[in-house]
Design an enzyme around this catalytic site. Sequence first.
Site, PDB file in Angstrom:
ATOM      1  CG  ASP A   1      12.017  24.512 -45.193  1.00 53.07           C
ATOM      2  OD1 ASP A   1      12.956  24.878 -44.478  1.00 53.07           O
ATOM      3  OD2 ASP A   1      11.286  23.539 -44.947  1.00 53.07           O
TER       4      ASP A   1
ATOM      5  N   GLY B   1      16.345  26.220 -41.053  1.00 48.17           N
ATOM      6  CA  GLY B   1      16.630  26.240 -39.634  1.00 48.17           C
ATOM      7  C   GLY B   1      17.742  25.265 -39.287  1.00 48.17           C
TER       8      GLY B   1
ATOM      9  NE  ARG C   1      21.747  26.549 -35.219  1.00 50.76           N
ATOM     10  CZ  ARG C   1      21.196  25.352 -35.060  1.00 50.76           C
ATOM     11  NH1 ARG C   1      21.385  24.418 -35.947  1.00 50.76           N
ATOM     12  NH2 ARG C   1      20.459  25.113 -34.004  1.00 50.76           N
TER      13      ARG C   1
ATOM     14  CG  ASP D   1       8.259  20.801 -45.232  1.00 50.29           C
ATOM     15  OD1 ASP D   1       9.022  21.737 -44.904  1.00 50.29           O
ATOM     16  OD2 ASP D   1       8.357  19.661 -44.790  1.00 50.29           O
TER      17      ASP D   1
ATOM     18  CG  ASN E   1      10.029  25.590 -40.238  1.00 52.95           C
ATOM     19  OD1 ASN E   1       9.181  24.974 -40.868  1.00 52.95           O
ATOM     20  ND2 ASN E   1      11.308  25.431 -40.426  1.00 52.95           N
TER      21      ASN E   1
END
Lengths: 1175, 325
Positions: free
Chosen positions: A411, A694, A807, A833, A836
Amino acid sequence: MTVPKEMPEKWARAGAPPSWSRKKPSWGTEEERRARANDREYNEKFQYASNCIKTSKYNILTFLPVNLFEQFQEVANTYFLFLLILQLIPQVSSLSWFTTIVPLVLVLAITAVKDATDDYFRHKSDNQVNNRQSQVLIRGSLQQEPWMNVCVGDIIKLENNQFVAADLLLLSSSEPHGLCYIETAELDGETNMKVRQAIPVTSELGDISRLAKFDGEVVCEPPNNKLDRFSGTLYWKESKIPLSNQNMLLRGCVLRNTEWCFGLVVFAGPDTKLMQNSGRTKFKRTSIDRLMNTLVLWIFGFLVCMGVILAIGNAIWEHEVGTRFQAYLPWDEAVDSAFFSGFLSFWSYIIILNTVVPISLYVSVEVIRLGHSYFINWDKKMFCAKKRTPAEARTTTLSEELGQVEYVFSDKTGTLTQNIMVFSKCSVSGRSYGDVFDVLGHKAELGERPEPVDFSFNPLADKKFVFWDPSLLEAVKTGDPHAHEFFRLLSLCHTVMSEEKNEGELYYKAQSPDEGALVTAARNFGFVFRSRTPKTITVHEMGTAVTYQLLAILDFNNIRKRMSVIVRNPEGRIRLYCKGADTILLDRLHPSPQELLSTTTDHLNEYAGEGLRTLVLAYKDLDEEYYGGWAQRRLQASLAQDSREDRLASVYEEVESDMVLLGATAIEDKLQQGVPETIALLTLANIKIWVLTGDKQETAVNIGYSCKMLTDDMTEVFIVTGHTVLEVREELRKAREKMLDSPHAVGNGFTCPEKRPSAKLPSVLEAVAGEYALVISGHSLAHALEADMELEFLETACACRAVICCRVTPLQKAQVVELVKKHKKAVTLAIGDGANDVSMIKTAHIGVGISGQEGIQAVLASDYAFSQFKFLQRLLLVHGRWSYLRMCKFLCYFFYKNFAFTMVHFWFGFFCGFSAQTVYDQYFITLYNIVYTSLPVLAMGVFDQGIYTSVLTFFIPYGVFAEATRDDGSQLADYQSFAVTVATSLVIVVSVQIGLDTGYWTAINHFFIWGSLAVYFAILFAMHSNGLFDMFPNQFRFVGNAQNTLAQPTVWLTIALTTAVCVMPVVAFRFLKLSLKPGLSDTVRYSQLVRKKQKAQHRCLRRVGRTSSRRSGYAFSHQEGFGELIMSGKNMRLSSLALAGFTTRSSSSWLESLRRKKSDSAGSPSAGPDKPLKG
Amino acid sequence: MAMNYNAKDEVDGGPQCPPGGTAKNRRPDNTAFKQQRLPAWQPILTAGTVLPTFFIIGLIFIPIGIGIFVTSNNIREIEGNVFMYYGLSNFYQNHRRYVKSRDDSQLNGDSSALLNPSKECEPYRRNEDKPIAPCGAIANSMFNDTLELFLVGNESYPTPITLKKKGIAWWTDKNVKFRNPSGGESLKERFKGTTKPVNWVKPVYMLDSEPDNNGFINEDFIVWMRTAALPTFRKLYRLIERKSDLHPTLPAGRYYLNITYNYPVHSFDGRKRMILSTISWMGGKNPFLGIAYIAIGSISFLLGVVLLVINHKYRNSSNTADITI
């Protein structure tokens, strides 16, 4: 895995109320959800899930049956149960039943205890979450209730910084117009604040008495996992109001900058979008597990073969010899033929030979893993002092898998970056500030810094702000006009809201952290943004309050990549201040001061080379007339019915030209410590790193550069942003073609044929030598992950050195991981973390959670948790490697040991009429593995070596004993003495073997190896003692055997001989291997050498900055719409509005336009707050 | 670098620490064990350690082997105590069903087991509704030939050699493992209610005339009950004690062996043997061990030489190879 196919209609649907017939039972049993506010009786009819979350598996009553049922689903356990049953048949039983039941019960008990403790902690964390307090409106008054008592249809009150307890329909809030700000980091990892608004009819329901009378009924879609869509209708007072995601507060979000709000619970507990997204916990198996299972199967096959051979032997023996021996040894009653006897002896041998794969194998493996996980917990080098969190191995079963990781999925926010934006450097009219120089004028290294700049002159300064270069403050203090203008711009040109609770205590609400950092910097340098009204901005400039009249905000959007404000200062001069991406802004500058331009460009390059996010600042003076005309044009453009956006853009474009360059800022998106180094090291270890975020594409790419995943040395960075299947396919194809066409690809005389079917692409792409990177956006990814394109995508991506997916939704993260897992057969690790990342963490072979952040969902779902990305390096390259090596050695040794142990029975079979008589005392069989597997064995060995040992340990005593007598004249070759001799030889040989294979003799190794020998003899003498025999004469029939046998010199000579013969070839072979081929220690030395080299390279890497590409940071974490929001005054307190005395524009226009912008941008690469799943 | 803006404000709504984290010190202990930094001895197989080991093994094993071999060969001379063995071949005393067919409780004098022997003894558990003592296949198949040894001297009739019956069993067996049942005056009464094993001629309490060598503690019986590991075995039958230091125990001459044949072995192709032997510090005659030691010692020595040559030849090249890597 379901990906929403018809994404763009989401806004359209939000506008029109859904018709009743449209609901299809596509979500399972629940077709639609109805919830009436303040009417628990009505809602109870539907039996919706309560808000109680249950991740635990058992309760006290169900624990035993359920756990046992689960345990016996393990093949191994059932196998041992089967053995146990076999042993209860007297004709078959060659070993007492307790040889199996003792280990089996032990294993079941240990596993049960472990499961119980795990479940206890799950209960505890469930309880903790379920008992968080929330304020529920019950019978007209607010009552404190734990989360679990919140029901669908309840109205609950949330306060600032609280977690949202369930999926709520926002009814009203403390902010004007029912606005409310949330942070969705837990859900999608984005940390910029988002706005939610209550529907107008409910937004006035601010007080409890009116809320208590609210009896609207929500009819909406059934629970699903789509975070960015919601469709429903509110029926209230004869009116139907459509509901969209814009009105929803989802569980897991945090309320920010909003004093309070009220919401109606629509989905609770397991039905919430957060829980629907979390996926099911899957039991993770390591490849060693699978290897072990295959091995066990093979060994079992081998065992059956041996059983068959021995059974045939038995049948022949009984037929030839046994029948005639019946005078002394009649057949059992049930046995009537040699064939049947053979059949029985097959099962007997299966029982005896099962010691090849004793149940303790599984236990020992678990114990070793447990040990390794403790070593991870104890590792001081993985302890984060700042957050006071040690590393935590939450799963004990995966440690050796860490050594085999090939793909790391990471992430971005919170994992690679700290999510802290730091005003790091700036360039003011051609002079760069922010570098730290030591006394001699060299750039100072980290750690040898002078004191940070003292901002005590400024009472309004933010204490947390730190800047290292005092010359900038000097410049400001000495009144350098450029520096003043520079910070004036920073304090004026933004959309930050300020809040001053007490005099001098300023809080900024910035919608992007970049902007917050800039305004805070200006604040500390003496240009304090104090307050704003829709038409004014008040700034304290070096202690004096100056109020500027805000004439216009030329808002940010992704195409413009800049924002401007037009202000009139108290003297009446109108000036436009603009900040924006360098690439855009530099073209719009007045060309005159060429020198300044080139210096600033140099500075920008320098900043970008250090991975900083840059912005260019400029201003332009406007005269009154021009402004008047422009304002007119702008008004016309904004009133236009068609192509309003374009017309506005061109109006903005017109005024933002010929600007005067002020300088540039460099913001550091602070990486976690040691991220670039870790990534470089992992890359060297041939671990591929994919970033799944994201966040927006530009931000992701920017971080990719700053953590050295992407470099300008790379041959090419492919960016895939196609919106349709064809586009994506074409882009991927082009990327592949480029990789193949490049001169690197044809490295070693490799020629690729023109038309190669895509199925064979992998082989081609493996050979790609150049360094490529792939950046793919979420909507392209949705196409790329479709069944017919996923392989194409995978092969393209795997040929690249770095892959960045931006995204992406939580589900897509999991899909990407799943894709690699499925087709690459590689071990994957996911690190993240936030909530998501949970699905990705659960999908990957190994999930790592970053602990010490605010959310704990990721940690709860993870297998390992620590607080810094850089610890990954130690986890994988140190703990993983050690665990893997140890586990391999252990397994080899374990199988060696047991083959040596068990095969003795095979050989003995030929001498005892294949009657499945054991060679050893049955206690020795029971204890052999129990005593020996407590060792942290580090050993090598192969199966044939085990057989070799078994031959020797059997035949040497056989040769000696065949004719031997004791020194007191009596026979030596009695069964019991033979058993003791063979067993003792075996134990000693096996111990010597461990000794040889132990690479590091620590005190513990000494203790266990010598200890196990001591324990062996202690147990031997105890088992053969008079005392035990007196109590159980039939169980301990070896009485007096140990002292009688071990007193014989012949026995010891035999043992010495056996040991020497067994060990000699091993030593010789290894010695030869070592001197002829570089062995393990050479490899280690080699790898150490490599590591040293790497470190040297690193240092070089850090020094050499990139020079060519620049990236602007501001643009990327910002969203448009706020400018208009500010100018409309919607988000201002009524009191401040009243003071300012402004009339507001029609209430809904700004929101409408905001919404329209979003629906437009939903199709474009980097849209507003709601991420498109698919274009 | 400067730290000035943190978008993630502290949260007070949720838990701050992961579960288990409290105010206590969570820093891991800095101990050598926990940090896996224990001092370690790393043995590496180098020429300096391996080659001498091989030579030393060779140098130790060969003399031992020669010693054993010589000792073993000297046993031929009939000096000191002489041991008389009977040997059986093709007799599977190590068969699983045979080995377990006994009741050690009964043999240890347990009165309940005496009258109710273990099921393991089947089919030699009961005979004519009476429990068999001693029960089981092992006891039932006890060797019952009688061997007598005579020296055919100058006189017309041979002189019998005194064969000592006692002292042929392990002390632990005779005193711990095997015990006669308690109670009763005579041994016969103690075994009341039991019957003799099917194949036996006499009941167990009539195995010998001496009371301390009768019943379960009869040494012939004890020796038989200590089952052999291999199908060809020998068991100690009698001791021939040396009478004086001046005469050999068994002086040279013609001997006559009288066998009372009770024990059939033809049915299973068995063979019987009688062995006379003396013993040394390492037991009876055993050429295998000596030869094995000599062989292994030689091989070890040879291996040492071969390795030395190989090491000498290849060492330099491999070392340089290391460095080029």
